[in-house]
Design a protein around this motif. Structure first.
Motif, mmCIF file in Angstrom:
data_model
loop_
_atom_site.group_PDB
_atom_site.id
_atom_site.type_symbol
_atom_site.label_atom_id
_atom_site.label_comp_id
_atom_site.label_asym_id
_atom_site.label_seq_id
_atom_site.Cartn_x
_atom_site.Cartn_y
_atom_site.Cartn_z
ATOM 1 N N UNK A 95 -19.927 11.774 -47.909
ATOM 2 C CA UNK A 95 -20.826 12.808 -47.396
ATOM 3 C C UNK A 95 -22.250 12.513 -47.870
ATOM 4 N N UNK A 96 -23.158 12.390 -46.910
ATOM 5 C CA UNK A 96 -24.565 12.190 -47.241
ATOM 6 C C UNK A 96 -24.970 10.721 -47.266
ATOM 7 N N UNK A 97 -26.291 10.522 -47.349
ATOM 8 C CA UNK A 97 -26.866 9.175 -47.387
ATOM 9 C C UNK A 97 -28.026 9.160 -48.376
ATOM 10 N N UNK A 98 -28.287 7.965 -48.910
ATOM 11 C CA UNK A 98 -29.467 7.828 -49.764
ATOM 12 C C UNK A 98 -30.723 7.692 -48.908
ATOM 13 N N UNK A 99 -30.601 6.920 -47.807
ATOM 14 C CA UNK A 99 -31.703 6.693 -46.862
ATOM 15 C C UNK A 99 -32.953 6.109 -47.527
ATOM 16 N N UNK A 100 -32.746 5.413 -48.646
ATOM 17 C CA UNK A 100 -33.884 4.744 -49.299
ATOM 18 C C UNK A 100 -33.330 3.681 -50.230
ATOM 19 N N UNK A 101 -34.206 2.729 -50.590
ATOM 20 C CA UNK A 101 -33.798 1.717 -51.551
ATOM 21 C C UNK A 101 -33.796 2.307 -52.967
ATOM 22 N N UNK A 102 -32.924 1.776 -53.800
ATOM 23 C CA UNK A 102 -32.820 2.184 -55.202
ATOM 24 C C UNK A 102 -33.257 1.004 -56.060
ATOM 25 N N UNK A 103 -34.051 1.281 -57.104
ATOM 26 C CA UNK A 103 -34.448 0.218 -58.017
ATOM 27 C C UNK A 103 -33.483 0.209 -59.199
ATOM 28 N N UNK A 104 -32.723 -0.883 -59.307
ATOM 29 C CA UNK A 104 -31.767 -0.980 -60.403
ATOM 30 C C UNK A 104 -30.946 -2.245 -60.274
ATOM 31 N N UNK A 105 -29.942 -2.365 -61.144
ATOM 32 C CA UNK A 105 -29.034 -3.502 -61.098
ATOM 33 C C UNK A 105 -27.902 -3.157 -60.133
ATOM 34 N N UNK A 115 -1.706 12.477 -54.111
ATOM 35 C CA UNK A 115 -2.808 12.836 -53.196
ATOM 36 C C UNK A 115 -3.258 11.586 -52.458
ATOM 37 N N UNK A 116 -4.019 11.772 -51.366
ATOM 38 C CA UNK A 116 -4.446 10.611 -50.583
ATOM 39 C C UNK A 116 -5.888 10.711 -50.088
ATOM 40 N N UNK A 117 -6.675 11.620 -50.668
ATOM 41 C CA UNK A 117 -8.077 11.748 -50.260
ATOM 42 C C UNK A 117 -9.000 11.879 -51.466
ATOM 43 N N UNK A 118 -10.176 11.276 -51.344
ATOM 44 C CA UNK A 118 -11.220 11.362 -52.362
ATOM 45 C C UNK A 118 -12.533 11.663 -51.656
ATOM 46 N N UNK A 119 -13.343 12.530 -52.239
ATOM 47 C CA UNK A 119 -14.645 12.868 -51.660
ATOM 48 C C UNK A 119 -15.766 12.191 -52.444
ATOM 49 N N UNK A 120 -16.633 11.491 -51.729
ATOM 50 C CA UNK A 120 -17.789 10.844 -52.348
ATOM 51 C C UNK A 120 -19.048 11.474 -51.757
ATOM 52 N N UNK A 121 -19.878 12.038 -52.625
ATOM 53 C CA UNK A 121 -21.104 12.713 -52.183
ATOM 54 C C UNK A 121 -22.318 11.958 -52.702
ATOM 55 N N UNK A 122 -23.312 11.756 -51.836
ATOM 56 C CA UNK A 122 -24.543 11.089 -52.250
ATOM 57 C C UNK A 122 -25.732 11.769 -51.590
ATOM 58 N N UNK A 123 -26.793 11.961 -52.366
ATOM 59 C CA UNK A 123 -28.048 12.448 -51.793
ATOM 60 C C UNK A 123 -29.206 12.084 -52.698
ATOM 61 N N UNK A 124 -30.375 12.072 -52.124
ATOM 62 C CA UNK A 124 -31.600 11.786 -52.880
ATOM 63 C C UNK A 124 -32.566 12.937 -52.668
ATOM 64 N N UNK A 125 -33.073 13.465 -53.785
ATOM 65 C CA UNK A 125 -34.033 14.558 -53.717
ATOM 66 C C UNK A 125 -35.043 14.394 -54.839
#
Length: 373
Positions: free
Chosen positions: A249-259, A281-291
């Motif tokens: 769920x979600x996107x970064x929509x930008x580059x990240x500076x790091x390794x 169980x058989x599902x995992x939720x991954x959430x990402x956002x940039x603010x």
């Protein structure tokens, strides 16, 4: 603080003024009964105690004070105008006094004695603190030694398991080659490869923790696409664990500076743990956002969850939850390494969990921190 006990007001006032002149904190009591009440409420370094008092005399007060665990280390100086014979002086010492001064009091001598008692008290306090610190350090060495021994035991077991499996598959391969059974050879090679990957992962973790301890864990920081990284990770995880569905769920929509490799290592650790500790169980939720130039990434499962005490320790080195250590393999260093990686990116790592209701591991880090942390 010093407590002066005397039934004569003039004596209380004069002694109090002299001691306060030399920056001593002073309290007073005009009877033995009042003194005992104050001793129960307050802590005193020294008690200057008049012997002749109506009601309880000084000896009786001293004997009563010696029975208080709170005040048993408090020094007592007796003051006496009438009882100057040896038998009274001896009684003063046997009652718990550390000194016996006859009146009229030489204020200079009394002041020297008070200063000496205070110096002894400070030295004793410092020695006690040093002893306490030393005992705590000894206990910490003992605990560190216990953890080290436990880790060596766990590591040897965890490393031996894939090695034993690989050895077994190699033996099976030899037999299959002799028979010319190509399908069986492929199957055994695939299983051996899985065990070798486990072994490689364990060795990589051991090398990482060694580098962290020596301050030699290197980072190659540059701009990279987190969204591309996540797509690649999810694809790889799905290939090796097709029974699990990762809901992104979600996107970064930008580059990240790091390794990029180290951030990928953290995310894979989160996902691998979510799968490992979510049997049935058989599902995992991954959430990402940039603010506001901060990346937030979380992996949530519906697994066994953790208690508050477990959550507090889960990022510590070598920590393994007791009740799960027999059910799930691992060295107990993956999350510790992940936390160190995120810290080195100027971020923070954490977990939200309820026992029996799953866990959500997350990290927050700046997207464009260009200085080394």
């Amino acid at each position: 603080m010093i407590l002066i006990v005397d039934d004569t007001p003039e004596n209380l006032i004069s002694l109090k003024k002299v001691l306060e002149k030399y920056d001593f904190e002073v309290d007073t009591a005009s009877s033995g009964e009042e003194a005992l009440k104050k001793v129960l409420k307050n802590s005193y370094v020294l008690i200057i105690l008049d012997v002749q008092m109506p009601g309880m005399d000084g000896f009786e007060v001293a004997e009563a004070i010696s029975g208080y665990s709170k005040a048993k280390e408090t020094a007592i100086i007796f003051l006496s105008a009438a009882n100057t014979e040896f038998k009274f002086i001896a009684k003063g010492y046997s009652s718990g006094g550390l000194d016996y001064i006859t009146k009229p009091v030489d204020m200079n001598i009394l002041l020297l004695k008070v200063q000496t008692f205070y110096r002894i008290y400070e030295q004793s306090r410092k020695l006690n603190e040093m002893q306490k610190t030393l005992l705590e350090e000894i206990e910490f060495r003992k605990e560190a030694e216990r953890k080290k021994d436990e880790f060596i035991s766990i590591a040897s077991h965890e490393l031996k398991t894939p090695l034993t499996s690989v050895k077994g598959y190699v033996q099976l391969l030899e037999r299959s080659i002799n028979k010319g059974d190509t399908d069986t050879i492929r199957k055994h090679l695939g299983k051996a490869q899985v065990q070798l990957e486990k072994l490689n992962s364990l060795i990589a973790d051991l090398l990482d923790i060694s580098k962290i301890e020596s301050g030699k864990l290197k980072f190659n920081k540059q701009d990279f696409s987190l969204d591309q990284l996540l797509d690649n990770v999810i694809e790889v995880m799905h290939q090796s664990n097709p029974e699990f569905k990762i809901n992104k769920k979600g996107y970064a929509k930008c580059d990240i500076y790091g390794d990029e490799m180290r951030i990928e290592q953290v995310i894979i650790n989160f996902l691998t743990n979510a799968m490992k500790y979510s049997p049935g169980t058989d599902e995992i939720n991954l959430t990402v956002n940039v603010k506001d130039n901060e990346l937030y990434l979380a992996v949530k499962d519906s697994g066994i969850g953790m208690s508050p005490e477990q959550q507090k320790n889960v990022f510590e080195k070598f920590y393994r939850v007791e009740e799960t250590s027999q059910r799930f393999q691992g060295l107990g260093i993956g999350l510790y390494i992940a936390s160190e990686i995120i810290k080195r990116h100027g971020g923070q790592i954490g977990v939200n969990s309820s026992y029996g209701e799953g866990s959500e591991f997350y990290f927050i880090m700046p997207t464009n921190l260009s200085t080394e942390v």
